[in-house]
Design a protein around this motif. Structure first.
Motif, PDB file in Angstrom:
ATOM      1  N   ALA A   1      -5.680  -0.940  -6.993  1.00 22.15           N
ATOM      2  CA  ALA A   1      -6.117   0.112  -6.123  1.00 22.15           C
ATOM      3  C   ALA A   1      -5.063   0.971  -5.535  1.00 22.15           C
ATOM      4  N   ALA A   2      -3.967   0.392  -4.975  1.00 23.39           N
ATOM      5  CA  ALA A   2      -2.751   1.051  -4.510  1.00 23.39           C
ATOM      6  C   ALA A   2      -2.323   2.389  -5.522  1.00 23.39           C
TER       7      ALA A   2
ATOM      8  N   THR B   1       1.363  13.739   5.611  1.00 25.69           N
ATOM      9  CA  THR B   1       0.875  12.245   5.775  1.00 25.69           C
ATOM     10  C   THR B   1       0.067  11.438   4.815  1.00 25.69           C
ATOM     11  N   ALA B   2      -0.739  12.255   4.110  1.00 27.26           N
ATOM     12  CA  ALA B   2      -1.236  11.681   2.861  1.00 27.26           C
ATOM     13  C   ALA B   2      -0.599  11.068   1.951  1.00 27.26           C
ATOM     14  N   LEU B   3       0.566  11.617   1.604  1.00 33.07           N
ATOM     15  CA  LEU B   3       1.590  11.362   0.571  1.00 33.07           C
ATOM     16  C   LEU B   3       2.328  10.014   1.120  1.00 33.07           C
ATOM     17  N   LEU B   4       2.796  10.202   2.397  1.00 32.25           N
ATOM     18  CA  LEU B   4       3.413   9.025   3.196  1.00 32.25           C
ATOM     19  C   LEU B   4       2.801   7.769   2.805  1.00 32.25           C
TER      20      LEU B   4
ATOM     21  N   ARG C   1       3.721   4.335   0.657  1.00 32.72           N
ATOM     22  CA  ARG C   1       3.750   3.152   1.346  1.00 32.72           C
ATOM     23  C   ARG C   1       2.767   2.029   0.872  1.00 32.72           C
ATOM     24  N   ALA C   2       1.581   2.075   0.834  1.00 34.93           N
ATOM     25  CA  ALA C   2       0.536   1.283   0.288  1.00 34.93           C
ATOM     26  C   ALA C   2       0.737   0.606  -1.188  1.00 34.93           C
TER      27      ALA C   2
ATOM     28  N   ALA D   1       2.654  -3.848  -4.319  1.00 36.10           N
ATOM     29  CA  ALA D   1       3.525  -4.628  -5.464  1.00 36.10           C
ATOM     30  C   ALA D   1       4.082  -5.649  -4.940  1.00 36.10           C
ATOM     31  N   ARG D   2       4.714  -5.730  -3.808  1.00 38.90           N
ATOM     32  CA  ARG D   2       5.232  -7.050  -3.197  1.00 38.90           C
ATOM     33  C   ARG D   2       4.515  -7.946  -2.989  1.00 38.90           C
TER      34      ARG D   2
END
Length: 1022
Positions: free
Chosen positions: A358-359, A702-705, A709-710, A715-716
């Protein structure tokens, strides 16, 4: 009781108002009410009686005679009487019912009777404390104050025509009522009745006490249950001759307290013995029941242990058969528990993989949106959004510039409103400037208005300055009017005094002429008088001869020396009266002259007109003073308003200047803010549009950041979840995730399997513990328990105990009730004895006071007191009767009624003892004159005794309205001498008569005269 003053108006033959001051009139003790027959003498007595009782004095006289037919129809008839008794000084006012003209229209209407009563601090006070203004209440209060009713009043105080001898001829019962009220002896009647009532109560209490003793005896016998022969024999231990029931009933009837005490004690002892035997039997039955109950408990315990051992052995066999199944279930339970430890890591791994996918999708969407928007340059500057530091720098630059524009956005939005407000303020300043100019014009016009108002105030003060002089003039005019009015009144009195003086002149001349005539007859008849003194052989005082052959005869008209002295005394009296009349005429003449001088020779009409004019001038001056006070207030208010206007204008000028300066400053600030907004918007249409564009750029960064990050975080998390699953499978000794899912059980199945294993092990432990208990382990299984037999034995013992308990309880209750009933019986006997001792004095005193059975006399206490008072009245009457009857008659008290019949109340009968024959006479056989003076002596004797008695009715005034015309001269002299003795005691007697001789004897009088119109008038001579 004493009468002080009487005022009447429109009563009987008197159409006018007349006042009689009895204190002045009766100062000498006697006064006469004289006048022609039918002129209205008795009306004055009727007025006194009507004032007190609302009815006239005569028993059969009509009250219709009260309203005068000679008075004007609209004049209200009334009587006002001031009198005093032991209760105080009172004034009563009454008006009888009469027909008065209607206030509207013609004809007449009925005016109801009215009455008022006051209590006065003194006789001469006109004011007083109002007691009542209702006819019925006034009658009730007067009954309490006067004490006597109308009949008794006319028998003792006012003796009207036809009723003078009523007390003498009254029945003994009627005399009793009069004497009781006059002497206030009703207290003895009440005491006698109270003693009789106390005696009745005492006898009733004794009878009630006797009944209580009998009732208590019956209660005692019922409590001891001596109501049949069998129970009575049980109490007396079967003695054949003992009968406590009969003995106690006989003692109660005879009120034999010792026998009741002894007999009840014996019965109580027998009942107590029965109760003790029943209690011992109860205790034996209770011991037997306790033994049977213990045996039953032992048998029931053995039966329960045998039953429990059998049940435990059966359960132990069932558990042994189920052991293999429970072992397999325990193995399956262990595998499911190991698989359960891997389920949570497996679920976390699946969730991490879904989140990573989803991310990645969200990051792709954000990159596509940024590339298609106005801020696509952000992708080139940040390596398609991968350079997080560059994205953060772009975001901070956009938000910083947007913050700097925030204040200018608000300034730009408020510019139109501020401009409108400044213009509105400018218009308001212009309007206020116009209003200020108008107010300054009004302030400039106020001095002239004040000058006019001050002028009106000066005029009003000038007019009011004459008020003291106007009041002095009014008082002087009023004094002139009073003097002129008094002069006219004195002039009318002078005419009457001159008429009296003229009559006195004629009377003096007649007295002088009469004296001369008497002296002339005395001188002319001197020879006959001297001849009458001649004695044979004695010398004549004139010629000295001892022989008197032809003595002179005394002429029939000859006057004696006593006649001469009487004529001389009459002449002196007439001369003295003439001098008094002339002195009064002179005094009145001088008074009139002084009053005329004080009136400045003005007549009443002129003085009244001058007074009205002076009063009008006072009214005008007072009105001017009022106007001056009002104008002073108006002038003060005017000045205050002027000062307020001046202060307000000064304040308004300063305010207007300040407002103009503020508008100029606001306009300068508005221009500066417009310049700042133009510089800040740059290429945008407005500062607001520039701020909105910066906000959109910051939002894209802000949306791109957030998307980048999500995606990295998801993945981690997926890598960590995969490592945890591997560790969990190894710890559970399971090959892979599929094996773990196959071995796992649902929570409900896992719980059920665990409960099955635990329940089996718990049952094994419980059965083993039960069989190991000492009581169970000691059994062999061959024991027997007879529970039914033990229960039957216990029931038999319980039945025996219940019977014994009921018997013992009944005997104990019987003994308790018997003891209580005996205590109540002895208490009732003691109360009766104490009551008899307390009531003995009351019974003896009541028997004596009411002439009851066992007393020596048949005279009651109240009658005895009245007899002694009546004897005092008869004795006081006989003191005067001895003089008036010249010792012929004496009054005697008799126990019989007049006429020989016995009286229902002995001792108040009267008879007259005629000492010429020493025979008793009934009062009804006396002649008219004899009845008069005997009745008068009785009335005066009653007054004497009442006066001497403390607490009785004080009879200070007595009216006599008949009888003097029936007396011969000698008896009249005796009666008048006795009446004259009354003045020594401070009492007053008014004699109502038309006998001419009484006018010469009594100077103080009320003269009643008939007028030509048929009406009457009265004059008080004191």
């Amino acid at each position: 009781m004493r009468i002080h003053r009487l005022t009447l108006q429109a009563i009987g033959p008197y159409p006018g108002r007349h006042t009689i001051d009895f204190d002045t009139l009766s100062a000498g003790g006697l006064f006469l009410l004289e006048g022609p027959t039918g002129a209205g003498k008795s009306t004055i007595i009727d007025a006194v009686v009507f004032a007190l009782y609302g009815k006239v004095a005569g028993e059969h006289a009509s009250d219709d005679r009260l309203h005068s037919d000679h008075a004007a129809p609209d004049v209200e008839p009334f009587v006002e009487l001031t009198f005093s008794t032991g209760a105080g000084i009172y004034r009563v006012w009454r008006s009888p019912a009469f027909q008065r003209p209607k206030k509207r229209g013609g004809g007449f209407t009925q005016q109801n009777a009215r009455a008022k009563l006051w209590r006065l601090p003194a006789v001469e006070d006109d004011a007083g404390e109002a007691v009542s203004a209702h006819v019925q209440e006034v009658g009730t209060e007067l009954g309490r104050i006067v004490v006597l009713d109308r009949t008794q009043f006319t028998q003792t105080v006012v003796l009207p025509q036809g009723q003078f001898a009523s007390f003498l001829r009254a029945k003994p019962e009627d005399r009793r009522a009069v004497l009781q009220d006059v002497f206030g002896t009703e207290v003895y009647e009440r005491l006698q009745k109270q003693l009789a009532e106390m005696a009745r109560t005492a006898r009733a209490d004794l009878e009630r006490g006797s009944r209580q003793i009998q009732a208590a005896t019956a209660t005692f016998l019922r409590a001891a249950e001596l109501d049949d022969d069998e129970r009575e024999a049980a109490v007396t231990d079967g003695a054949p001759t003992a009968s406590p029931r009969a003995d106690l009933l006989a003692a109660a009837d005879a009120l034999d307290v010792p026998a009741l005490t002894e007999g009840s004690a014996a019965v109580l002892a027998g009942v107590g013995a029965l109760s003790a035997r029943a209690a011992a039997a109860e205790e034996q039955a209770r011991t037997a029941e306790r033994t049977a109950r213990e045996r039953l408990d032992t048998v029931r315990t053995l039966a329960a242990l045998l039953e429990r051992r059998t049940a435990l052995l059966a359960e132990q066999a069932r558990l042994t058969e189920h052991d293999p199944h429970v072992s397999a279930a325990a193995d399956r339970l262990g595998l499911a528990r190991r698989a359960a430890t891997t389920l949570a890591p497996l679920r976390a791994q699946a969730e991490a993989e879904a989140a990573a996918a989803a991310a990645q999708g969200a990051l792709a969407t954000a990159l596509a949106d940024a590339a298609a928007g106005p801020h696509a340059d952000l992708l080139a500057a940040t390596t398609d959004g991968a350079d997080l530091a560059a994205l953060r720098a772009a975001h901070e630059a956009a938000t910083g510039e947007q913050g700097a524009l925030a204040a200018l956005v608000r300034v730009e939005r408020e510019l139109p409103t501020r401009e409108v407000g400044i213009e509105a303020t400018a218009r308001s300043i212009a309007a206020d400037a116009e209003a200020l100019a108008e107010a300054e014009e009004l302030l400039a016009a106020r001095p002239a208005a004040r000058t006019a108002l001050a002028g009106r105030l000066t005029d009003a003060r000038t007019d009011a300055a004459g008020l003291p002089a106007a009041r002095d003039a009014a008082r002087a005019a009023e004094a002139v009017l009073d003097a002129a009015t008094a002069a006219d009144t004195r002039a009318a009195t002078l005419l009457e005094a001159e008429a009296v003086a003229d009559a006195a002149v004629r009377a003096a001349r007649e007295a002088v002429d009469h004296e001369h005539a008497v002296r002339r007859r005395w001188v002319d008849g001197m020879a006959g008088e001297l001849a009458g003194r001649l004695e044979d052989g004695q010398p004549c005082v004139v010629c000295g001869a001892t022989e008197h052959p032809s003595p002179a005869a005394t002429a029939p008209e000859h006057a004696s020396a006593a006649d001469v002295d009487a004529a001389a005394a009459a002449r002196d009296a007439a001369t003295t009266a003439l001098e008094r009349a002339r002195t009064r005429v002179t005094a009145l003449t001088e008074q009139i002259a002084g009053l005329r001088a004080a009136a400045h020779d003005r007549d009443v009409e002129t003085a009244r007109a001058e007074l009205a004019s002076a009063q009008e001038q006072v009214a005008r001056c007072e009105a001017a003073a009022t106007t001056a006070r009002e104008l002073e207030g108006e002038l003060d208010a005017f000045d205050r308003h002027t000062a307020e206007l001046s202060a307000a204008l000064t304040e308004d000028r300063a305010s207007l200047a300040a407002r103009r300066e503020r508008v100029a400053a606001l306009r300068e600030q508005l221009a500066a803010d417009r310049d700042r907004c133009a510089a800040a918007r740059g290429d945008a249409e407005s500062v607001t549009a520039r701020a909105e564009a910066l906000a959109a750029r910051a939002a894209t960064a802000t949306a791109l950041l957030d998307a980048r990050r999500a995606a990295d975080g998801a993945a981690r998390s997926r890598q960590q979840a995969q490592a945890q699953v591997a560790r969990a499978l190894a710890d559970a000794d399971l090959p892979d995730a599929a094996a773990a899912r196959a071995a796992a059980l649902a929570p409900a199945a896992l719980d059920a399997l665990e409960r099955e294993v635990l329940d089996h092990h718990a049952a094994r432990a419980r059965v083993g513990a039960g069989l190991a208990e000492p009581a169970v382990a000691a059994l062999t299984g061959g024991e027997e328990a007879d529970v039914a037999g033990a229960e039957q034995a216990h029931r038999d013992a319980m039945t025996a105990l219940a019977t014994a308990t009921r018997t013992a309880s009944a005997c104990a209750v019987r003994a308790t009730h018997t003891a209580t009933a005996r205590a109540e019986l002895l208490a009732a006997a003691g109360d009766h004895a104490a009551q008899a001792e307390r009531t003995a004095p009351v019974l003896r005193t009541a028997a004596l006071a009411t002439a009851g059975e066992g007393t020596e006399t048949a005279t009651t206490l109240a009658t005895y007191v009245l007899l002694r008072r009546f004897e005092d009245v008869v004795a006081a009457a006989n003191d005067r009767l001895a003089t008036m009857s010249d010792g012929r008659y004496t009054l005697e008290r008799i126990d019989e009624k007049e006429g020989g019949q016995r009286s229902r109340r002995a001792g108040l009968g009267l008879q007259v003892r005629d000492h010429l024959t020493e025979a008793p006479r009934d009062p009804h056989t006396l002649s008219g004159g004899e009845t008069f003076y005997v009745s008068l002596c009785l009335a005066l004797g009653l007054a004497d005794v009442v006066r001497a008695e403390a607490g009785g009715v004080e009879l200070g005034t007595l009216f006599v309205d008949e009888g003097f015309g029936s007396l011969d001269p000698a008896t009249l002299d005796a009666v008048m001498a006795e009446l004259g003795r009354l003045r020594d005691g401070g009492r007053a007697v008014g004699i109502v008569s038309h006998v001419a001789e009484l006018k010469d004897r009594i100077a103080e009088r009320i003269e009643v005269r008939r007028l030509p119109s048929g009406a009457s008038t009265l004059t008080v001579r004191a």
